[in-house]
Design a protein around this motif. Structure first.
Motif, short mmCIF file in Angstrom:
data_model
loop_
_atom_site.label_atom_id
_atom_site.label_comp_id
_atom_site.label_asym_id
_atom_site.label_seq_id
_atom_site.Cartn_x
_atom_site.Cartn_y
_atom_site.Cartn_z
N VAL A 117 -3.19 -3.65 5.73
CA VAL A 117 -3.35 -5.74 5.18
C VAL A 117 -4.36 -5.42 4.04
O VAL A 117 -3.82 -5.43 2.97
N ALA A 118 -5.39 -3.60 4.38
CA ALA A 118 -6.56 -3.55 2.88
C ALA A 118 -5.49 -3.22 1.70
O ALA A 118 -6.27 -3.62 0.60
N ALA A 119 -4.20 -2.53 1.79
CA ALA A 119 -4.36 -1.93 0.81
C ALA A 119 -3.17 -3.06 -0.64
O ALA A 119 -3.33 -3.28 -1.30
N ILE A 120 -2.20 -3.41 0.34
CA ILE A 120 -1.44 -3.91 0.18
C ILE A 120 -1.65 -6.10 -0.05
O ILE A 120 -1.39 -6.47 -1.40
N GLY A 121 -2.92 -6.22 0.92
CA GLY A 121 -3.16 -7.35 0.91
C GLY A 121 -4.17 -7.71 -0.43
O GLY A 121 -3.60 -8.68 -0.65
N SER A 122 -5.10 -6.47 -0.55
CA SER A 122 -5.88 -7.19 -1.64
C SER A 122 -5.19 -6.89 -3.16
O SER A 122 -5.90 -7.58 -4.27
N THR A 123 -3.87 -6.56 -3.05
CA THR A 123 -3.07 -6.22 -3.85
C THR A 123 -2.47 -7.77 -4.67
O THR A 123 -2.21 -8.07 -5.62
N MET A 124 -1.57 -7.39 -3.45
CA MET A 124 -0.44 -8.85 -3.41
C MET A 124 -1.00 -10.13 -3.17
O MET A 124 -0.65 -11.49 -4.10
N ILE A 125 -1.30 -10.66 -2.69
CA ILE A 125 -2.31 -11.75 -2.10
C ILE A 125 -2.56 -12.75 -3.31
O ILE A 125 -2.46 -12.97 -4.00
N PRO A 126 -3.39 -12.39 -4.28
CA PRO A 126 -3.76 -13.06 -5.93
C PRO A 126 -3.02 -12.97 -6.46
O PRO A 126 -2.69 -14.05 -6.91
N ARG A 127 -2.21 -11.57 -6.19
CA ARG A 127 -1.25 -11.78 -7.00
C ARG A 127 0.59 -13.34 -7.08
O ARG A 127 0.97 -13.77 -7.35
N MET A 128 0.79 -13.26 -5.81
CA MET A 128 1.47 -14.46 -5.32
C MET A 128 1.00 -15.09 -5.20
O MET A 128 1.24 -16.27 -5.49
#
Length: 434
Positions: A117-128
């Motif tokens: 969650v921390a690694a992928i979420g911090s990268t992908m949520i803003p991009r999405m």
């Protein structure tokens, strides 16, 4: 003594609900049971806790945590995301598929849902969000997909399960793989359905030749990161190393790639990641120490046998008993993390598992899928709360898509895993024999 056990269970549940750190909850349960019960000298229980916490098998978990931290901060995770996006990112809803796939790959190294969650979420949520996805939906997809970390090998949860139950860790790694693949497909399908009405901004598809070049370019850039799970799993299932030795290889591989080749993680940053991993490991060892003591005390008071009697009193139908086990595991997963749930539930449920004739390898998949479902099931849902924190969104905005993923993706996989043993046993038997 039964009323003391019941009081202890109520205390443990109450402390978990009000948010007391999990290791302290187990410590309080141990202390209450020791003060009210008759366990003789405390030195026996303390030595039991120390002997479990000092097991060399547990060394694999902090090593995988270190490797996952280095991946997330050293550019490896970002390159994996970019590579997956180059393949499916230009399709409508493709960025959601990228989240599911990269979370699965990241889980193959870190082995922990919270790290994913921390690694992928911090990268992908803003991009999405930039591409038109609803923020609550993006956070929900990341949180639900992160639970794949429990099921994709090498999983820290399956290391704990194999260690507690005496089951082959390599077989436990393989047991949840096919359920995880089905879950990935269902997540991708429902992502396609749920994003149909969202105003997504999708880049125009590239001509075939340019697309191949683009994918190849991103693939070369992410190549060293993609090799990491291949090397780890190849060493384990090729019989070259134990899971613990493979974890050490993961760290030795990740450090030069992140620090010397990608150069996105300096030596100071490496020290920070090692320090963070040390903190997590310290908490985990305290948890193992007290959970092992509590499990030993429960065993001495015949709690597993009492639980077996209680379950069989309700029904002796194997299907009903399996559904009760699923509900029990999901309930535990709702209140505590996967490591705590495995340490508590495995010793208590193994007598029932043996009575029902369930293969311990099959039960590894049952416990992984059920605890994972509990982690994202409201009202407690610890991974959902973490997803809301990382995604900077209220939990209410995540509930609708989460319930779709739970009811129409996760629940079917849990039932398939429970009632079709071949789904869990085929890969272990195919690759390991027996």
């Amino acid at each position: 003594m039964n009323w003391i056990i019941l009081l202890d269970a109520v205390l443990l549940a109450l402390l978990l609900v009000i948010g007391v750190p999990v290791p302290l909850c187990f410590a309080a349960a141990v202390l209450l049971l020791f003060l009210l019960g008759d366990f003789g000298s405390a030195s026996f229980l303390v030595s039991a806790g120390f002997s479990q916490a000092s097991s060399v098998v547990l060394l694999a978990i902090p090593l995988y945590i270190i490797a996952g931290n280095i991946m997330s901060q050293g550019g490896i995770a970002t390159r994996l995301v970019d590579f997956a996006e180059s393949i499916v990112g230009r399709f409508r809803g493709g960025l959601g598929i990228v989240v599911v796939l990269t979370t699965a790959v990241f889980g193959a190294i870190s082995g922990m849902a919270s790290s994913a969650v921390a690694a992928i979420g911090s990268t992908m949520i803003p991009r999405m969000v930039e591409r038109g996805y609803d923020r609550g939906y993006a956070a929900s997809l990341v949180a639900c997909s992160a639970v794949l970390a429990l099921m994709i090998p090498p999983s820290a949860s399956m290391i704990l399960y194999g260690w507690v139950s005496g089951t082959s860790i390599t077989a436990a790694f393989l047991a949840p793989v096919l359920p995880a693949l089905i879950l990935i497909v269902l997540f991708c399908f429902w992502n396609w359905v749920l994003t149909k009405r969202m105003p997504l901004h999708t880049e125009a598809p590239l001509p075939a030749e340019q697309w191949v070049k683009h994918v190849a370019q991103r693939g070369r850039r992410a190549g060293l990161g993609l090799l990491m799970p291949i090397i780890i799993l190849g060493c384990i299932y090729g019989g070259i190393t134990t899971p613990t030795e493979a974890a050490a290889i993961a760290v030795v591989y990740a450090v030069p790639v992140s620090v010397l080749i990608y150069r996105e993680l300096g030596w100071k940053g490496l020290y920070t990641q090692l320090w963070k991993a040390g903190q997590v490991t310290g908490v985990l060892l305290i948890l193992v120490f007290f959970a092992s003591m509590l499990a030993r005390m429960f065993t001495m008071q015949s709690v597993p046998q009492l639980l077996l009697v209680g379950f069989t009193t309700v029904s002796d139908n194997p299907i009903i008993l399996l559904l009760m086990i699923n509900a029990f595991l999901m309930l535990i997963g709702m209140f505590m993390d996967d490591a705590s749930g495995i340490l508590l539930a495995t010793p208590m449920l193994m007598p029932i598992v043996h009575k029902l004739g369930i293969d311990p390898v099959h039960f590894a998949a049952i416990i992984a899928t059920n605890l994972g479902m509990g982690l994202i099931t409201p009202p407690t849902a610890p991974i959902l709360y973490l997803g809301a924190l990382v995604g900077k969104t209220p939990l209410s905005g995540m509930l609708k898509p989460t319930m779709v993923f739970l009811l129409f993706a996760y629940l079917p996989v849990v039932l398939l895993t429970t009632f079709f043993p071949a789904l869990s046993l085929t890969l272990p038997r195919l690759l390991l024999g027996g």
